[in-house]
Each structure stands twice: as structure tokens, then as C-alpha cells.
Design a protein around this motif. Sequence first.
Motif, short mmCIF file in Angstrom:
data_model
loop_
_atom_site.label_atom_id
_atom_site.label_comp_id
_atom_site.label_asym_id
_atom_site.label_seq_id
_atom_site.Cartn_x
_atom_site.Cartn_y
_atom_site.Cartn_z
N SER A 57 0.85 -1.21 -0.11
CA SER A 57 0.19 0.03 0.00
C SER A 57 1.04 1.20 -0.05
N GLU A 58 0.51 2.03 -0.72
CA GLU A 58 1.14 3.69 -0.69
C GLU A 58 0.51 4.49 0.11
N SER A 59 -0.56 4.21 0.63
CA SER A 59 -1.35 5.08 1.52
C SER A 59 -1.86 4.17 2.61
N SER A 60 -2.30 5.15 3.68
CA SER A 60 -2.78 4.53 5.27
C SER A 60 -4.31 4.67 5.20
N GLN A 157 -2.98 11.54 -3.84
CA GLN A 157 -3.17 10.93 -2.70
C GLN A 157 -4.38 9.97 -2.79
N LYS A 160 -3.85 6.78 -4.71
CA LYS A 160 -3.07 5.75 -3.89
C LYS A 160 -4.07 5.06 -3.03
N ILE A 163 -5.44 0.34 -4.93
CA ILE A 163 -4.22 -0.50 -5.44
C ILE A 163 -4.65 -1.41 -6.45
N THR A 184 1.32 2.73 5.27
CA THR A 184 2.13 2.76 3.96
C THR A 184 3.11 1.95 4.01
N GLY A 185 3.23 1.20 3.06
CA GLY A 185 4.09 0.14 2.88
C GLY A 185 3.71 -1.14 3.43
N GLN A 187 2.06 -4.69 3.26
CA GLN A 187 2.26 -5.82 1.93
C GLN A 187 0.63 -6.27 2.09
#
Length: 351
Positions: A57-60, A157, A160, A163, A184-185, A187
Motif C-alpha cells: 500500500s502507498e497510503s494508510s 493521494q 493511492k 491499489i 503506508t508500505g 504488504q
Amino acid sequence: MYKKIVFTLALFITSVTGLNAAGTALVNTNVIKKAEVNPLQEFVGSVGFENKSKIASESSGIAKRINFEVGKTVQKGDILVSIDSDILNAQIKAAQSSVNMYKVQLENTKKNFLRYKALIAKKSIAQKAFDDSKLDYDVANSSLITSQAKLNELKIQKSKKTIKAPFSGVIVEKNINLKEWLNTGSQIATIVNTQEIELVFNLPLTFINGLKAGDIYDVNIAGKIVKAKLYAAIPSGDKLTRTFPVRFKANIGDMFIYDGAQAKVSFAKNAKTKALVINRDAVIKRFNMDVVFAVVENKAVMIPVKVVGFMGANAAIAGKGLVEGMNIVVKGNERVFPKMDVKILNEIKAK
């Protein structure tokens, strides 16, 4: 008329089956000869997926929708996970309103600026009034640029929050549950492109020297032949066995295969040896093995063989009962069975 139809039908059946009226197979043969060939040696390697990606993921936020399961085939660009973006949607709406407001403001200040510019040219207004109109125009322009940049940032944003699959492939691992919080980050899955594979064989240097990058080789994977292209021979190898990894790439389409599956390939040595040689069309598959049909006293004799090398259109073979000068079926063998009567259409004699 009836006899003519029957005769025509008989000719048709003969042409299709390659059999005469007595059930004799009509074939062409070639004489087996001895020649120098490069013997083949079989090597065992492993299969790996060339494109394998851990998707993160590039976002929370909270996973609102999950559109995949392990084993599912996905296409490039398919949405895998949607992250909650309610707050971000509100921020985008507010930012869009600001952009709209500054566009109107810029349009009004631009009109005033152009009007004052015409008046100052005629010296009809004071310099300060013109300077103030230009300042208002510049401020409105800067405000619009800033608000548009903020809106673009929020939209990035927002993008992102969705996904997507980076390429077409199969999901092999799932690391997320519905309503789970993602950082963020984090998997979410692992995807592999099952159509593009890499094959690795460890070969002695004597075999590597005869290989050429870009050449196509037949590789046996799970009993199926795959066309693989040689793309690299790695100079760093195993010092104990004195072997070096050679890598191939292949596209297997929809063929199902496991990561780490066994692959087999045969390569020729530089050293030559004497062997029995026949046109490679003579070698066919029967009962899951390579065989040739020899003609002995007008009867078909099936002989299991092993292909030990190739010479252009010819194949070097070895098998019990094969001798130099023997007549081997090279055309029509797909219709021949053991102990069947055969008739040779061409006349090729041993020299």
C-alpha cells in the motif's frame, strides 16, 4: 453410377489413410547411415517466474473493499484493494471550491488590471492605482496556482487509495483482511506473471562454449516441450562442480506450471562421435516414447530409440536392433502400427 461412387470413395479413403485395399500402409523410407554427430547430454534445471512482485500500500487507511483471492488471475490495472477515502474526498471537494473561487477572483482582477493598464497609458489615473491593480492580479494568480497544486496533491493521494495489479498474473499470496488498517508500505499480496518463466541450468564449461545467446532450445517441462531462448551464461559458478548457471526465458501462455518445477534440456558436446543417422521425421512418439518404424520383409517393426544428437534435418539415434543400411519409414509413419504390412513408394537402397 453406383460403382463410380464406390470407386471414388475408395480412392478418397486410400488418399486419406495411406492404406491400399488390402490394408497395407503406403510409406516412404530412408536408409539409416553412420555419420559423425555431437552427442546430446540431458541436464536438469528449475523453473522460476521471471516477474514476481510483492504489492504494498502507498497510503494508510482501512481496507474498504478487497477484490481478489489467492489463485485468482488478474489483469494489469485491475483494482485489488480500495482504501477508505471519505476524509480525503471532503478535502478534495473543499480544495476544488477554493480553485473555483480563485479562478473567479483572477478573472476579475485581470479585467481591472487591463482596464487600469489602458488608463495609465493615457495618464488618466495615478500610478498607485495601477500598481495596486497589478498587485491584486498577481496575488490572485499566485493563489490560484497554490490552490490548484493543493488539489492535485490531494488527487494523487486519492489515487493511492486504490491499489491496482502492476501486471497480469496470478495472486499467490494474500496478506490483508477486510476492514483491516493499512499503513503506508503494508504488504497486501504477492503476484506472479505465470506466462513469462525463467529456466536455470548448471552446465560444465565444455557445453556452455557451444551455446549462443538468442538461440531457441526445446525444454521439457512436465512432459511438454517449451521453446526457450538463451539470454545469459553467468561467469560465476560452483567451484566444486565447475558448473555455471545458464539462464533461459520462455513464454508458456496458459500452460499451468509450479514455481520451482523441474525442467530438462539436452545440449551437444563439442566432441564428435560416430552414430546412426536418419531424417528426423522418422522419429515419432508412440506409447509415450520415441520410436522409428523399420521395414523388414515388407513388415513394420517398431524400434524404441533415443535421440543422441542432431545434424540439421537429420537425427542421430540409438536403439536395439538398429543397423546401418536398414530401411526406416520417414513419411506415412503416423499411420503405421507394429507388424503391419507396408509398401515402399520410393526406392532408396543402401550404398
